[in-house]
Write an enzyme that holds these catalytic residues in place. Structure first.
Site, PDB file in Angstrom:
ATOM      1  N   SER A 132      -2.089  -0.480   6.209  1.00  0.00           N
ATOM      2  CA  SER A 132      -2.226   0.131   4.884  1.00  0.00           C
ATOM      3  C   SER A 132      -2.961   1.465   4.992  1.00  0.00           C
ATOM      4  CB  SER A 132      -2.998  -0.792   3.942  1.00  0.00           C
ATOM      5  OG  SER A 132      -2.332  -2.009   3.779  1.00  0.00           O
ATOM      6  N   HIS A 183       3.131  -6.581   6.128  1.00  0.00           N
ATOM      7  CA  HIS A 183       2.685  -7.755   5.368  1.00  0.00           C
ATOM      8  C   HIS A 183       3.893  -8.576   4.907  1.00  0.00           C
ATOM      9  CE1 HIS A 183      -0.849  -4.955   4.152  1.00  0.00           C
ATOM     10  NE2 HIS A 183      -1.350  -5.844   4.984  1.00  0.00           N
ATOM     11  N   ARG A 189      -1.499  -7.493  15.149  1.00  0.00           N
ATOM     12  CA  ARG A 189      -0.663  -6.374  15.593  1.00  0.00           C
ATOM     13  C   ARG A 189      -0.899  -6.035  17.049  1.00  0.00           C
ATOM     14  NH1 ARG A 189      -2.608  -3.196  10.438  1.00  0.00           N
ATOM     15  NH2 ARG A 189      -4.287  -4.584  11.029  1.00  0.00           N
ATOM     16  N   LYS A 194     -14.940  -2.678   1.566  1.00  0.00           N
ATOM     17  CA  LYS A 194     -13.857  -1.684   1.587  1.00  0.00           C
ATOM     18  C   LYS A 194     -13.677  -1.086   0.204  1.00  0.00           C
ATOM     19  CE  LYS A 194     -10.630  -3.424   5.125  1.00  0.00           C
ATOM     20  NZ  LYS A 194      -9.260  -3.952   5.326  1.00  0.00           N
TER      21      LYS A 194
HETATM   22  P1  ADP Z   1      -7.736  -7.176   5.611  1.00  0.00           P
HETATM   23  O1  ADP Z   1      -8.518  -6.227   4.788  1.00  0.00           O
HETATM   24  O2  ADP Z   1      -8.004  -8.622   5.303  1.00  0.00           O
HETATM   25  O3  ADP Z   1      -7.679  -6.879   7.087  1.00  0.00           O
HETATM   26  P2  ADP Z   1      -5.032  -6.236   5.306  1.00  0.00           P
HETATM   27  O4  ADP Z   1      -4.350  -6.160   3.989  1.00  0.00           O
HETATM   28  O5  ADP Z   1      -5.298  -4.966   6.019  1.00  0.00           O
HETATM   29  O6  ADP Z   1      -6.308  -7.057   4.997  1.00  0.00           O
HETATM   30  O7  ADP Z   1      -4.246  -7.222   6.265  1.00  0.00           O
HETATM   31  C1  ADP Z   1      -4.050  -8.576   5.964  1.00  0.00           C
HETATM   32  C2  ADP Z   1      -3.531  -9.274   7.200  1.00  0.00           C
HETATM   33  O8  ADP Z   1      -2.252  -8.757   7.531  1.00  0.00           O
HETATM   34  C3  ADP Z   1      -4.389  -9.091   8.460  1.00  0.00           C
HETATM   35  O9  ADP Z   1      -4.369 -10.307   9.180  1.00  0.00           O
HETATM   36  C4  ADP Z   1      -3.666  -8.010   9.227  1.00  0.00           C
HETATM   37  O10 ADP Z   1      -3.902  -8.112  10.620  1.00  0.00           O
HETATM   38  C5  ADP Z   1      -2.228  -8.342   8.872  1.00  0.00           C
HETATM   39  N1  ADP Z   1      -1.346  -7.177   9.005  1.00  0.00           N
HETATM   40  C6  ADP Z   1      -1.503  -5.955   8.458  1.00  0.00           C
HETATM   41  N2  ADP Z   1      -0.494  -5.128   8.829  1.00  0.00           N
HETATM   42  C7  ADP Z   1       0.314  -5.858   9.654  1.00  0.00           C
HETATM   43  C8  ADP Z   1       1.500  -5.564  10.408  1.00  0.00           C
HETATM   44  N3  ADP Z   1       2.046  -4.343  10.396  1.00  0.00           N
HETATM   45  N4  ADP Z   1       2.046  -6.558  11.139  1.00  0.00           N
HETATM   46  C9  ADP Z   1       1.458  -7.783  11.172  1.00  0.00           C
HETATM   47  N5  ADP Z   1       0.341  -8.118  10.514  1.00  0.00           N
HETATM   48  C10 ADP Z   1      -0.232  -7.172   9.762  1.00  0.00           C
END
Ligand code: ADP
Length: 171
Positions: free
Chosen positions: A129, A17, A90, A41
């Protein structure tokens, strides 16, 4: 002034992030990182904890603002007059889900909200996460995945004691 929003659960924020935040903050005058309350979630960290971790992780980036919202992204964007949402990709598996959300947001907002995708830094392409939480729950090494203060908060949640000198790898 161009403003974009980077919405997500950030439960908790990872280096993946943070990498997207840094890169997007260089493309816009202001980047608002918004912790969205997602009823589908169950989160490990409270909203306040997630907001505070993001604040700490981005404290050195002056044009980043942290916010939170309980509702639809398009309503948030309308309230704040923001027209661009940032999402990270990703792998191809993210793409299908993200494309559907992006199209839905564009349609529901009557073309007011567009999504800009940033591809992951390959260093962090494996990071999510959920994976980090799973590793932490078994007391595995999460120092390469999250800032030290996030690692401490995670180990704490799972009842492991780590002293602050632990963990060699930081950004
Ligand atoms: P959500 O619950 O909205 O999917 P996340 O917190 O899991 O929220 O992720 C927010 C955004 O960050 C999403 O677009 C996700 O694809 C992106 N993201 C999460 N981890 C990575 C990573 N390692 N590299 C690039 N983008 C990421």
């Amino acid at each position: 002034m161009k403003t974009a929003v980077y919405p997500g659960s950030f439960d908790p924020v990872t280096y993946g992030h943070i990498d997207i935040i840094k890169r997007a903050s260089e493309m816009f005058d202001t980047l608002v990182v918004t912790v969205m309350i997602n009823s589908a979630k169950t989160s490990l960290f409270s909203l306040d904890e997630r907001v505070n971790m993001l604040k700490e992780a981005t404290k050195d980036i002056p044009n980043v603002v942290i916010d939170s919202y309980n509702g639809l992204l398009i309503d948030y964007c309308r309230d704040k007059k923001i027209h661009i949402a940032i999402r990270g990709l990703r792998a191809i598996t993210d793409f299908e889900y993200e494309l559907q959300i992006a199209q839905t947001n564009k349609e529901l907002s009557h073309n007011e909200v567009d999504t800009v995708f940033l591809t992951t830094n390959l260093k962090y392409s494996y990071l999510s996460s959920s994976t980090v939480k799973e590793i932490a729950s078994y007391n595995g090494d999460i120092y390469p995945c999250v800032p030290k203060f996030v690692a401490s908060a995670l180990y704490d949640k799972y009842g492991y004691i780590h002293n602050e000198n632990q963990g060699g790898t930081t950004e």
